[in-house]
Design an enzyme around this catalytic site. Structure first.
Site, PDB file in Angstrom:
ATOM      1  N   SER A 185      -2.761  -7.900   3.267  1.00 33.69           N
ATOM      2  CA  SER A 185      -3.272  -7.907   4.304  1.00 33.69           C
ATOM      3  C   SER A 185      -3.672  -9.187   5.165  1.00 33.69           C
ATOM      4  O   SER A 185      -3.479  -9.185   6.289  1.00 33.69           O
ATOM      5  CB  SER A 185      -4.412  -6.833   4.521  1.00 33.69           C
ATOM      6  OG  SER A 185      -4.381  -5.797   3.765  1.00 33.69           O
TER       7      SER A 185
ATOM      8  N   HIS B 238       0.919  -1.323  -0.015  1.00 36.63           N
ATOM      9  CA  HIS B 238      -0.015  -0.126   0.269  1.00 36.63           C
ATOM     10  C   HIS B 238       0.782   1.210   0.139  1.00 36.63           C
ATOM     11  O   HIS B 238       0.609   2.038  -0.539  1.00 36.63           O
ATOM     12  CB  HIS B 238      -0.918  -0.094   1.287  1.00 36.63           C
ATOM     13  CG  HIS B 238      -1.929  -1.180   1.551  1.00 36.63           C
ATOM     14  ND1 HIS B 238      -1.873  -1.884   2.337  1.00 36.63           N
ATOM     15  CD2 HIS B 238      -2.999  -1.296   0.826  1.00 36.63           C
ATOM     16  CE1 HIS B 238      -2.854  -2.686   2.251  1.00 36.63           C
ATOM     17  NE2 HIS B 238      -3.703  -2.395   1.272  1.00 36.63           N
TER      18      HIS B 238
END
Ligand code: PAF
Length: 282
Positions: A188, A37
């Site tokens: 994640s 990210h």
């Protein structure tokens, strides 16, 4: 660093940026931020005057309530991480009601078949959920550019189609997959892997690399068979699908054709945790 939870507050910020003629880069996320990210956000910071990062675990894109409940939620540490990167970032971390109002539901999209391949087969309705939340976010944030990782290559193609369907002017930017040193694509969901699963998970990328090496000389059938054999004796990883598909329409192939770009796509379960990856083959 500004963190907005209310739609009206982010809209006010956006209006002031537009008034000043500032360009807006947008990085949509579901939080539990990792280096992948941050790489998208760093690129957005370089290419835009303002950068908005959304942190929102979108309920409409989950197929099972279990996956939605177990999805990591780490808003405080995400905010700390972002403020270390740049105090200039604006975070939008709304509740589902702020995004959807009282009716949390998806728009039913026709993504011209892209939604029926691979992830679409195993996660029905998933891409309607992704399309819907991005439709809302793009309307609220009106970004000039929005950034997506190629780990979710199918999602990236679908977002491009969404822009066409909804006639939106945002430029969609695909960014390379960010990997651990072991080769595991950052996600994640990796936070939920136990040590044994972490030890075995580099197999996924090493298989993709081998397929890329052999793609010029071996048939698609041989490669498909070889990949499924690699998982047979593995106690930690279970293959859900492996497909070699055209990069343009994501249709899986049996035979290669000249002048066509192909990618290999894979989804694997490590216990309950689903890992996906892909690689350009030519
Ligand atoms: O890739 C993701 O994290 C999500 O699908 C996205 C794009 C943030 C939409 O919820």
């Amino acid at each position: 660093m500004r963190v907005h939870k209310k739609r009206l507050d982010i809209i006010a910020d956006v209006a002031s940026f537009i008034k000043k003629g500032e360009t807006i880069g947008f990085v949509p996320t579901m939080g539990a931020l990792h280096q992948g990210h941050l790489a998208l956000i760093e690129r957005a910071l370089k290419e835009n005057q303002k950068v908005i990062v959304s942190i929102f675990v979108n309920p409409t894109q989950f197929n099972t309530s279990e996956d939605l409940v177990n999805y990591p939620r780490t808003l405080d540490s995400d905010i700390k991480l972002l403020s270390k990167l740049s105090e200039e970032i604006i975070v939008f971390a709304p509740t589902p009601k702020e995004v959807y109002g009282d009716q949390i539901s998806s728009i039913s999209y026709d993504f011209k078949g892209l939604e029926n391949e691979m992830e679409g087969k195993f996660r029905p309705g998933h891409f309607d959920g992704v399309g819907t939340v991005l439709y809302h976010f793009f309307n609220i944030i009106t970004p000039n550019k929005a950034y997506f990782g190629e780990k979710d290559f199918q999602q990236l193609q679908i977002v491009k189609k969404l822009i066409e369907i909804e006639k939106m002017s945002v430029q969609i930017i695909g960014c390379p997959i960010y990997r651990e040193e072991s080769g595991l694509a950052l996600s994640s969901r990796n936070k939920r892997l136990n040590q044994k699963q972490l030890d075995e998970s580099p197999l996924i990328y090493s298989i993709l690399k081998q397929v890329k090496k052999d793609f010029g000389t071996k048939s698609v059938t041989t490669l498909n068979k070889w990949v499924s054999e690699q998982f047979k004796a593995n106690d930690e990883l279970t293959l859900e699908y492996f497909e070699i598909a055209k990069a343009s329409d994501l249709k899986s192939i049996k035979r290669k054709q000249k002048d066509t770009k192909y990618r290999a796509f894979i989804a694997v379960f490590a216990g309950e945790i689903r890992l996906i990856d892909n690689i350009a083959l030519n």
